[in-house]
Design an enzyme around this catalytic site. Structure first.
Site, PDB file in Angstrom:
ATOM      1  N   TYR A  58       0.927   1.422-129.802  1.00 28.14           N
ATOM      2  CA  TYR A  58       1.762   2.488-129.314  1.00 28.14           C
ATOM      3  C   TYR A  58       2.755   2.159-128.168  1.00 28.14           C
ATOM      4  O   TYR A  58       2.249   1.425-127.016  1.00 28.14           O
ATOM      5  CB  TYR A  58       0.898   3.782-128.625  1.00 28.14           C
ATOM      6  CG  TYR A  58       1.647   4.821-128.118  1.00 28.14           C
ATOM      7  CD1 TYR A  58       2.748   5.708-128.852  1.00 28.14           C
ATOM      8  CD2 TYR A  58       1.829   4.961-126.693  1.00 28.14           C
ATOM      9  CE1 TYR A  58       3.193   6.622-128.536  1.00 28.14           C
ATOM     10  CE2 TYR A  58       2.489   5.970-126.001  1.00 28.14           C
ATOM     11  CZ  TYR A  58       3.387   6.784-126.857  1.00 28.14           C
ATOM     12  OH  TYR A  58       3.959   7.785-126.296  1.00 28.14           O
ATOM     13  N   HIS A  88      15.629  10.553-122.890  1.00 32.25           N
ATOM     14  CA  HIS A  88      14.945  11.366-121.701  1.00 32.25           C
ATOM     15  C   HIS A  88      15.576  11.631-120.465  1.00 32.25           C
ATOM     16  O   HIS A  88      14.912  12.337-119.693  1.00 32.25           O
ATOM     17  CB  HIS A  88      13.480  10.475-121.735  1.00 32.25           C
ATOM     18  CG  HIS A  88      12.672  10.548-122.613  1.00 32.25           C
ATOM     19  ND1 HIS A  88      12.901  10.239-124.045  1.00 32.25           N
ATOM     20  CD2 HIS A  88      11.203  10.444-122.812  1.00 32.25           C
ATOM     21  CE1 HIS A  88      11.838  10.347-124.677  1.00 32.25           C
ATOM     22  NE2 HIS A  88      10.997  10.434-124.066  1.00 32.25           N
ATOM     23  N   ASN A 202       6.865   6.162-117.520  1.00 31.92           N
ATOM     24  CA  ASN A 202       5.484   6.950-117.417  1.00 31.92           C
ATOM     25  C   ASN A 202       4.928   6.742-116.057  1.00 31.92           C
ATOM     26  O   ASN A 202       4.750   5.864-115.510  1.00 31.92           O
ATOM     27  CB  ASN A 202       4.567   5.989-118.551  1.00 31.92           C
ATOM     28  CG  ASN A 202       4.376   6.729-119.522  1.00 31.92           C
ATOM     29  OD1 ASN A 202       3.552   6.304-120.523  1.00 31.92           O
ATOM     30  ND2 ASN A 202       4.693   8.172-119.810  1.00 31.92           N
ATOM     31  N   TYR A 290      -5.009  37.667 -81.522  1.00 31.78           N
ATOM     32  CA  TYR A 290      -5.379  36.548 -82.471  1.00 31.78           C
ATOM     33  C   TYR A 290      -4.646  35.203 -82.751  1.00 31.78           C
ATOM     34  O   TYR A 290      -4.898  34.416 -82.598  1.00 31.78           O
ATOM     35  CB  TYR A 290      -5.804  37.003 -83.902  1.00 31.78           C
ATOM     36  CG  TYR A 290      -6.951  38.073 -84.021  1.00 31.78           C
ATOM     37  CD1 TYR A 290      -7.751  38.162 -83.104  1.00 31.78           C
ATOM     38  CD2 TYR A 290      -7.066  38.452 -85.487  1.00 31.78           C
ATOM     39  CE1 TYR A 290      -8.761  39.081 -83.160  1.00 31.78           C
ATOM     40  CE2 TYR A 290      -8.045  39.133 -85.594  1.00 31.78           C
ATOM     41  CZ  TYR A 290      -9.136  39.555 -84.397  1.00 31.78           C
ATOM     42  OH  TYR A 290     -10.081  40.205 -84.811  1.00 31.78           O
ATOM     43  N   ARG A 293      -5.525  33.436 -79.618  1.00 33.20           N
ATOM     44  CA  ARG A 293      -7.158  33.010 -79.334  1.00 33.20           C
ATOM     45  C   ARG A 293      -7.496  32.476 -80.495  1.00 33.20           C
ATOM     46  O   ARG A 293      -8.497  31.528 -80.383  1.00 33.20           O
ATOM     47  CB  ARG A 293      -7.829  34.501 -79.010  1.00 33.20           C
ATOM     48  CG  ARG A 293      -9.262  34.182 -79.036  1.00 33.20           C
ATOM     49  CD  ARG A 293     -10.038  35.333 -78.533  1.00 33.20           C
ATOM     50  NE  ARG A 293      -9.392  36.721 -79.023  1.00 33.20           N
ATOM     51  CZ  ARG A 293      -9.976  37.742 -79.640  1.00 33.20           C
ATOM     52  NH1 ARG A 293     -11.007  37.648 -80.078  1.00 33.20           N
ATOM     53  NH2 ARG A 293      -9.262  38.847 -79.613  1.00 33.20           N
ATOM     54  N   PHE A 339      -1.036   9.176-116.773  1.00 35.44           N
ATOM     55  CA  PHE A 339       0.418   9.727-116.364  1.00 35.44           C
ATOM     56  C   PHE A 339       0.555  11.279-115.925  1.00 35.44           C
ATOM     57  O   PHE A 339       1.414  11.994-115.469  1.00 35.44           O
ATOM     58  CB  PHE A 339       1.540   9.627-117.647  1.00 35.44           C
ATOM     59  CG  PHE A 339       0.974  10.181-118.844  1.00 35.44           C
ATOM     60  CD1 PHE A 339       0.690  11.313-118.891  1.00 35.44           C
ATOM     61  CD2 PHE A 339       0.455   9.327-119.806  1.00 35.44           C
ATOM     62  CE1 PHE A 339       0.063  11.911-120.452  1.00 35.44           C
ATOM     63  CE2 PHE A 339       0.043   9.737-120.958  1.00 35.44           C
ATOM     64  CZ  PHE A 339      -0.161  11.195-121.199  1.00 35.44           C
ATOM     65  N   GLU A 424       1.866  16.673-126.589  1.00 36.38           N
ATOM     66  CA  GLU A 424       1.421  17.126-124.863  1.00 36.38           C
ATOM     67  C   GLU A 424       1.501  18.220-124.735  1.00 36.38           C
ATOM     68  O   GLU A 424       2.336  19.239-124.155  1.00 36.38           O
ATOM     69  CB  GLU A 424       2.964  16.414-124.087  1.00 36.38           C
ATOM     70  CG  GLU A 424       2.937  14.799-124.534  1.00 36.38           C
ATOM     71  CD  GLU A 424       4.388  14.192-124.231  1.00 36.38           C
ATOM     72  OE1 GLU A 424       5.262  15.017-123.685  1.00 36.38           O
ATOM     73  OE2 GLU A 424       4.631  13.084-124.707  1.00 36.38           O
TER      74      GLU A 424
END
Length: 520
Positions: A58, A88, A202, A290, A293, A339, A424
């Site tokens: 792959y 991409h 990746n 508050y 404090r 990834f 994915e």
């Protein structure tokens, strides 16, 4: 991390968020350690062996994602990698600043230096040369789903290396044609070999680099908030008794104990003899609100959140996030899911929620300053109210930033949209987690800046009384022309520059530097 003058040597093992943030400034060069160069070379040798035979592996001689079943002929393996990058590079939005692009590039180089990616040493040298010359690619901020890595932004980062898209030209301060800029700096565009395109894109480096800036600035904001609270406690004539060490050891959260120590140490730094403190020594008030404090309890968890997130990011910075992973010692290529951005995504959503609370409680202290029924000071911290509005709208600005943060704190990482034809099918959405965390931190810094302005103005309104010397030093720096050059508010003027100056005082780390010796 080993270093030489003006150079950081990366090894994929020892980088910290502070190192990465320092690299954003452009004052440091980078290189790899000899051991890292050896690992990179051995990993590449294995890729060449795989590419030389017909067995499908792959990402080396197959397609990607849902095309993993498609075998690619040897003669088109380079085209495969180039096609991966250009297809991409599909991001959108404004580009990262050049400082943040430096962080993205440096982090990707650090990950590649681990020797699990199979990139050619020559390609990595080109990437280092581009970093060292600040000839970095145009990287849009939107488009990553945070698995299978930050594909879009990392593809844009790689695009300039192959001579496509736009690259920053530091000589003219703008993006220009990649081939033109590379030629001007004597850098040859890379021709990608097997696996190299995948090796470049990746990973979680977009999430993690922005997250590292958020965590470094968040850590500084936590310390600044404690300093500013100490000043607010003084000028609002509160008591330091709730910072007593015994109270916090009875509920021993690390951050809570540390915040109480910081405030207690500042207020007591002159032996508890501040004139402001002594002026109300015998008052009949039993307890403070508050926001004064409970500061250790509220600021404490902010500190602990930053520490937790920093630990996650430090691990992520030095992790191999490729797929497939190349194990040259056993001659194996193994597909996995390193990834996936869930770790930094979740941590950064948590960081945003935690750090935001610094602004939430700060805004309430600002309200106490500008409200005369709570402060005992002139309304909106200005004399001749009516003619002058003073800090009226500065408080509104703080309120608006806090309100924005409440929306930004909604976690991005609770969402997932299936992509790549359901290959994915669970993603982290961590890119937005990182961008939101940075925006939250910036809003926090600005709210703290407004509180600092209010506290210093309140101190001026109570002169001739003085606070402890270290806080007087902070006040003097804010007021002096050599420092922030923010004058006391005697009458209305343009407010925005004052806020910007105070914000720069905080985010630069100068405020914390002025006080840290007191904490030692």
């Amino acid at each position: 991390m080993a270093s030489a003058p003006n150079t950081l040597y990366l090894d994929g093992e020892t980088m910290t968020p502070e190192d990465l943030f320092a690299l954003s400034k452009g004052n440091l060069k980078i290189d790899l350690t000899p051991e890292a160069w050896t690992n990179v070379g051995l990993s590449r040798d294995m890729i060449e062996e795989i590419a030389a035979n017909e067995k499908p592996v792959y990402g080396i001689n197959t397609g990607f994602g849902n095309f993993a079943h498609v075998s690619i002929p040897k003669k088109t393996l380079s085209d495969l990698q180039r096609n991966l990058i250009v297809s991409h590079a599909a991001g959108t939005g404004a580009p990262l600043t050049i400082e943040r692009t430096r962080m993205l590039s440096a982090l990707r180089i650090n990950v590649l230096s681990k020797g699990f990616s199979g990139i050619k040493p020559s390609t990595l040298k080109t990437m280092i040369s581009m970093f060292n010359n600040s000839t970095l690619s145009y990287v849009p901020i939107k488009g990553t789903v945070g698995a299978s890595g930050d594909l879009a932004p990392l593809s844009h980062l790689a695009l300039g290396m192959i001579g496509e898209g736009k690259v920053w030209n530091p000589k003219v301060g703008e993006y220009q044609d990649a081939k033109k800029v590379l030629a001007e700096f004597g850098i040859e565009p890379v021709v990608l070999g097997p696996k190299e395109g995948l090796a470049l894109i990746n990973g979680t480096q977009f999430i993690t680099s922005l997250g590292s800036e958020a965590v470094v600035r968040g850590e500084n904001a936590c310390k600044a908030a404690d300093i500013i609270t100490a000043l607010s406690l003084e000028v609002l004539k509160g008591t330091v008794k709730p910072m007593d060490e015994r109270i916090h050891k009875a509920r021993p959260h690390t951050g809570q104990i540390e915040v109480a120590r910081r405030i207690r140490t500042i207020v007591g730094s002159d032996g508890g003899k501040s004139e402001l403190s002594m002026s109300h020594h015998d008052c009949k008030k039993v307890q403070d609100s508050y926001t004064l404090r409970c500061t250790p309890q509220v600021h404490g968890i902010c500190n602990d959140t930053v520490a937790f997130t920093k630990g996650i990011l430090t691990t992520e910075i030095n992790s191999a996030t490729d797929n497939p992973m190349i194990f040259h010692t056993t001659k194996e290529s193994i597909s996995g899911g390193n990834f996936h951005g869930e770790y930094p995504a979740k941590a950064l959503d948590y960081l945003a929620i935690g750090v935001h609370e610094l602004s939430s409680i700060s805004e309430r202290r600002i309200e106490r300053f500008v409200n005369p029924t709570l402060s005992g000071l002139p309304a909106f911290l200005v004399r001749e109210g009516g003619l002058n509005s003073g800090f009226m709208i500065a408080h509104c600005t703080a309120a608006s930033l806090v309100s924005e943060n409440k929306v930004l704190c909604h976690p991005a990482s609770v969402d997932s949209i299936s992509t790549s034809a359901a290959q994915e099918d669970h993603v982290s959405m961590g890119g937005f987690s990182a961008r939101k965390a940075l925006e939250v931190v910036e809003n926090v810094e600005k709210v703290l800046a407004i509180e600092l302005l209010c506290a210093c103005q309140a101190l001026d309104l109570q002169r001739p009384l003085k606070t402890v010397s270290v806080l007087e030093k902070v006040h003097a720096y804010l007021r002096s022309p050599e420092g922030c050059n923010v004058a006391a508010w005697d009458h209305d003027r343009y407010m925005a520059p004052d806020i910007e100056s105070a914000w720069d005082f905080i985010r630069s780390g100068k405020l914390v530097e002025m006080v840290e010796d007191v904490w030692k």
